[in-house]
Design a protein around this motif. Structure first.
Motif, PDB file in Angstrom:
ATOM      1  N   SER A  98       0.877  -1.158   0.000  1.00  0.00           N
ATOM      2  CA  SER A  98       0.000   0.000   0.000  1.00  0.00           C
ATOM      3  C   SER A  98       0.920   1.215   0.000  1.00  0.00           C
ATOM      4  O   SER A  98       2.134   1.070  -0.186  1.00  0.00           O
ATOM      5  N   GLY A  99       0.385   2.416   0.168  1.00  0.00           N
ATOM      6  CA  GLY A  99       1.260   3.584   0.212  1.00  0.00           C
ATOM      7  C   GLY A  99       0.506   4.882   0.343  1.00  0.00           C
ATOM      8  O   GLY A  99      -0.696   4.939   0.072  1.00  0.00           O
ATOM      9  N   ASN A 100       1.214   5.903   0.778  1.00  0.00           N
ATOM     10  CA  ASN A 100       0.680   7.261   0.803  1.00  0.00           C
ATOM     11  C   ASN A 100       1.171   8.016  -0.422  1.00  0.00           C
ATOM     12  O   ASN A 100       2.242   7.710  -0.960  1.00  0.00           O
ATOM     13  N   VAL A 101       0.400   9.002  -0.851  1.00  0.00           N
ATOM     14  CA  VAL A 101       0.836   9.885  -1.930  1.00  0.00           C
ATOM     15  C   VAL A 101       0.935  11.301  -1.363  1.00  0.00           C
ATOM     16  O   VAL A 101       0.011  11.782  -0.703  1.00  0.00           O
ATOM     17  N   ILE A 102       2.073  11.926  -1.614  1.00  0.00           N
ATOM     18  CA  ILE A 102       2.380  13.227  -1.005  1.00  0.00           C
ATOM     19  C   ILE A 102       2.641  14.269  -2.091  1.00  0.00           C
ATOM     20  O   ILE A 102       3.225  13.954  -3.130  1.00  0.00           O
ATOM     21  N   LEU A 154      -6.896   7.935   0.470  1.00  0.00           N
ATOM     22  CA  LEU A 154      -7.071   7.531  -0.913  1.00  0.00           C
ATOM     23  C   LEU A 154      -7.771   6.187  -1.026  1.00  0.00           C
ATOM     24  O   LEU A 154      -8.505   5.939  -1.988  1.00  0.00           O
ATOM     25  N   ASP A 155      -7.558   5.310  -0.070  1.00  0.00           N
ATOM     26  CA  ASP A 155      -8.213   3.994  -0.131  1.00  0.00           C
ATOM     27  C   ASP A 155      -9.697   4.160   0.179  1.00  0.00           C
ATOM     28  O   ASP A 155     -10.131   5.184   0.718  1.00  0.00           O
ATOM     29  N   SER A 156     -10.468   3.130  -0.189  1.00  0.00           N
ATOM     30  CA  SER A 156     -11.906   3.140   0.119  1.00  0.00           C
ATOM     31  C   SER A 156     -12.327   1.722   0.461  1.00  0.00           C
ATOM     32  O   SER A 156     -11.565   0.773   0.248  1.00  0.00           O
ATOM     33  N   TRP A 157     -13.538   1.584   0.968  1.00  0.00           N
ATOM     34  CA  TRP A 157     -14.095   0.249   1.033  1.00  0.00           C
ATOM     35  C   TRP A 157     -14.389  -0.227  -0.385  1.00  0.00           C
ATOM     36  O   TRP A 157     -14.345   0.559  -1.338  1.00  0.00           O
ATOM     37  N   ASP A 158     -14.668  -1.504  -0.527  1.00  0.00           N
ATOM     38  CA  ASP A 158     -14.746  -2.137  -1.844  1.00  0.00           C
ATOM     39  C   ASP A 158     -16.154  -2.155  -2.427  1.00  0.00           C
ATOM     40  O   ASP A 158     -16.334  -2.617  -3.546  1.00  0.00           O
ATOM     41  N   TRP A 173      -2.359  12.128   0.656  1.00  0.00           N
ATOM     42  CA  TRP A 173      -3.476  11.223   0.370  1.00  0.00           C
ATOM     43  C   TRP A 173      -3.051   9.876   0.955  1.00  0.00           C
ATOM     44  O   TRP A 173      -2.280   9.127   0.342  1.00  0.00           O
ATOM     45  N   PHE A 174      -3.557   9.617   2.155  1.00  0.00           N
ATOM     46  CA  PHE A 174      -3.124   8.441   2.905  1.00  0.00           C
ATOM     47  C   PHE A 174      -3.676   7.142   2.306  1.00  0.00           C
ATOM     48  O   PHE A 174      -4.803   7.106   1.806  1.00  0.00           O
ATOM     49  N   GLY A 175      -2.894   6.079   2.401  1.00  0.00           N
ATOM     50  CA  GLY A 175      -3.370   4.748   2.017  1.00  0.00           C
ATOM     51  C   GLY A 175      -3.876   4.009   3.245  1.00  0.00           C
ATOM     52  O   GLY A 175      -3.549   4.360   4.388  1.00  0.00           O
ATOM     53  N   ILE A 201      -3.202   2.489   8.615  1.00  0.00           N
ATOM     54  CA  ILE A 201      -1.826   2.029   8.379  1.00  0.00           C
ATOM     55  C   ILE A 201      -0.998   3.110   7.683  1.00  0.00           C
ATOM     56  O   ILE A 201       0.174   3.316   7.993  1.00  0.00           O
ATOM     57  N   GLY A 202      -1.642   3.846   6.763  1.00  0.00           N
ATOM     58  CA  GLY A 202      -0.942   4.938   6.070  1.00  0.00           C
ATOM     59  C   GLY A 202      -0.566   6.057   7.027  1.00  0.00           C
ATOM     60  O   GLY A 202       0.541   6.616   6.949  1.00  0.00           O
ATOM     61  N   GLY A 203      -1.474   6.390   7.922  1.00  0.00           N
ATOM     62  CA  GLY A 203      -1.186   7.453   8.888  1.00  0.00           C
ATOM     63  C   GLY A 203      -0.032   7.091   9.802  1.00  0.00           C
ATOM     64  O   GLY A 203       0.824   7.929  10.136  1.00  0.00           O
ATOM     65  N   ALA A 204       0.022   5.831  10.196  1.00  0.00           N
ATOM     66  CA  ALA A 204       1.119   5.374  11.050  1.00  0.00           C
ATOM     67  C   ALA A 204       2.438   5.407  10.285  1.00  0.00           C
ATOM     68  O   ALA A 204       3.476   5.810  10.822  1.00  0.00           O
TER      69      ALA A 204
END
Lengths: 465, 465
Positions: free
Chosen positions: A259-263, A282-286, A323-325, A332-335
């Motif tokens: 996964s990943g963050n975009v900055i 940036l992620d969402s539920w499915d 844009w956090f993942g 997990i992206g915020g951490a």
């Protein structure tokens, strides 16, 4: 209070109770450049374009899947095209859970198909499903206080009707049925659990969301019924006959994935003044295309930052849009962001992750030396119908690990009155976004960035209780 | 027109245009017994009890299935318990179509799962599904006028946004995409067809409904996308790249099965005066529990008849309540009723099959000698906010074959402004029924029965153009 202007109300709320017995203080003046940026943002089209593009050209983007990877590629292209600096993705690894088949039907006293969705981290029933008697609890309290003997081997049902609240606080009171209900049901020996969706609507569209099985607690199949299906179960239960349910859920853990963050940044003129961090996830539920959760948040914060970038005057502080993942599945992206960037100096952190309905309130958590920034925000935001709240700012899963290092916070609160109608459902799609309310959001965030990123005061760390 | 009372408006609308230039006629007096029955019915609980019971204790009841048979058993028990006379089921045979699996996803230019449902009588794609290029038509007109060369071998998409209308007339203008679109697509060589749901909502809940392949036209797979999914397809199509869709639909015809009508009566004192026929349909689509379509209709008409039955005075005419079977799949119950009972003398026929929102209008088709009945209805219904329309009465699939024999008609029109939000979707459940509006319906039908069943005039046959 109808005779008071919203500005007066904002100031009354922003001042200590003692001060309300005297004359209200003179409001801070509004910088004409801030007012001009704010008013121009009420015609913004950038945010809607981002929401439309992300939901149409990517769609759902479950954390850790190839869809989220496509979203990161899309994000890097988009933020680069918008003219931001230092655009990059920062990847990390995470365990990934994916949905399988999911069906349920009442077997007795009468065959009725039910609409439900598995909760994130649910165990599988196996491909043949399981059938069991329902242990029906109208509330979480009744479930939590029930003896294991009433639950062992059964499928737990928890009702738990949620009321809409403007500040979203009912998520805290209704949420535990999903957050911790499945683990507690497992500990009491339940075969599985179905809860009434944590939602405020009455449509056949169930609400998913993550649940947590702590180490040592065996995951069990866990799902949410749409609210009309939950009401049907409760009506049948009131008739007094035992209810048997057949449940098929085949989700699975597929191991570690990327996964990943975009900055992206708008570089400031004074690197020592600290970063102004804004963003959404940036992620969402499915199930839906994540329009309100959280294409809107990434769009609003990026659009506001771009409006500052394009204003012709570089801000004092660097504005960093993240844009956090992988927010939905546990922040997990915020951490990861805090792990990489926590040692950098941040002036403030702010997150937009509550849809796109109008912002009705702002709250700040600022050091004493920067309190005047809050007063200027009150004056500048008041014409948008935004009042000052008295709570402590710094809310949001993705900024929480950064906020925890002592960074000041500025929160802009969207109305939650209809947010939980479609939150985490297949219905979280572009149609949920009201372009006019989205523009008010962009205007509020643009105003906030114009005030905070350019504040001459030092914005140092804060101590939270 | 705000200064005119609804009664005055009703009378103005009920009179010929020429008469409106003179003073309005004196309204007919309202029989105090009729007024008392009407007003008492505004507190009715019988209808809601029927809707709640049928949706909870039976649920969906697709025509010709064991679920519809259970509904007939339930209906006979319920109508008997309510005290009706001559309660019985009248069975007939019919061919039955049942739903299978149904999934769809855009394959290119971007993977997106779509929410859709097969239309009644759709062919199967086979268990492996089919993949094809979409031929996108924003409207039915553009599709109907397109050459076969633009369609052959492709999956047709027809957009066709439907607007809500109080009288439901937009079903007539938007419906052909479903009614005849699939047959025409087959004739033009399409591999399959997906249409924008015939619905006025913006939720991820697609609208099913029957489509017809005339003899000699090969059935093809045919489905309806939820309106947000349809909008997504249209947004992608505007970007100009070809769209490929994977479609899996596995419905099937399972042969001849039993369906039936359920009949109950309030015997009149004057058999020669003819039967007053009222009813709705007992079957439903299989996605929801058929609360507005048409548990409400059977409930409203039975509740009104029971209120007359319990009034302490037998009506002049026999009131016959028919809960028709197999309406959704082509009015098979209505045709069977006319075949068995068409030779009996009917005074009037009236059907409730448009939900449970408030009745805003009534229309009559009465012989000249019974026009005064219409005038008395106008006066008696006006306090319920019901105006007199100028259209020709006798509307409804189930009564159509009886009406066609020359029977007079009285229509009570529910508001259709939100009916097509949930019509034929999984969302047609108890939550859609507003108990207060349902009571207004019962009051209107009770009033109509009190006036018509007791009218001293002869109500003979009518000649329709």
């Amino acid at each position: 209070m109808k005779h008071l202007s919203s500005l007066t109300i904002a100031l009354l709320l922003a001042t200590p109770a003692a001060a309300q017995r005297t004359a209200p203080p003179t409001p801070a003046a509004v910088d004409p450049q801030v007012a001009a940026l704010r008013d121009a943002a009420l015609k913004d089209d950038i945010a809607y374009d981002i929401v439309e593009g992300l939901t149409t050209e990517v769609g759902q983007r479950l954390a850790g899947t190839e869809a989220e990877a496509r979203a990161r590629d899309w994000a890097v292209r988009k933020l680069t095209a918008l003219g931001f600096s230092n655009v990059r993705a920062e990847p990390y690894k995470m365990p990934v859970w994916v949905r399988g088949d999911e069906t349920a039907e009442i077997v007795t006293p009468v065959p009725q198909k039910l609409t439900l969705v598995a909760l994130g981290n649910s165990a599988s029933t196996g491909p043949r499903g399981l059938t069991g008697e329902l242990a029906v609890f109208p509330s979480y309290a009744e479930f939590a206080n029930a003896p294991a003997s009433a639950i062992r081997g059964k499928i737990v049902y928890i009702g738990n009707a949620m009321q809409p609240t403007q500040d979203g606080s009912s998520y805290g009171s209704s949420g535990p049925a999903r957050f911790t209900g499945p683990a507690l049901a497992s500990q009491k020996g339940a075969a599985a659990i179905v809860i009434r969706s944590i939602g405020t609507d009455a449509h056949r569209l169930p609400h998913t969301g993550v649940t947590t099985f702590p180490t040592g607690v065996k995951p069990i199949p866990a799902a949410a019924l749409s609210t009309p299906d939950a009401a049907l179960v409760e009506r049948l239960a009131k008739r007094g006959q035992p209810i048997r349910l057949r449940l098929l859920l085949t989700p699975k853990m597929i191991g570690e994935r990327e996964s990943g963050n975009v900055i992206a940044e708008v570089p400031g003129t004074d690197p020592a003044a600290g970063v102004v961090l804004v963003g959404g996830h940036l992620d969402s539920w499915d199930l839906g295309t994540g329009a309100i959760d959280d294409a809107s948040g990434v769009a609003i914060t990026a659009a506001a930052a771009k409006r500052i970038m394009d204003s012709g005057q570089r801000p004092r502080r660097t504005i960093r849009v993240v844009w956090f993942g992988a927010e939905e599945v546990g922040g997990i992206g915020g951490a990861d962001y805090a792990r990489r960037h926590g040692a950098e100096r941040h002036a403030t952190a702010s997150e937009s992750d509550f849809g796109a309905d109008r912002i009705w309130r702002f709250e700040t958590e600022l050091p004493e030396a920067a309190k005047a920034v809050g007063a200027r925000l009150a004056s500048a935001l008041a014409p948008l119908g935004i009042v000052a709240g008295s709570g402590r700012a710094g809310d949001g899963t993705d900024i929480a690990p950064t906020i925890a290092t002592g960074v000041a916070g500025v929160d802009l609160n969207q109305s939650g009155l209809r947010y939980f109608d479609t939150h985490h459902t297949p219905d979280d799609v572009l149609e949920r976004v009201d372009p006019e309310q989205l523009r008010q959001n962009v205007a509020a965030w643009t105003t906030m960035l114009a005030v905070v990123a350019n504040a001459p005061e030092e914005i140092g760390p804060v101590t939270r209780p």
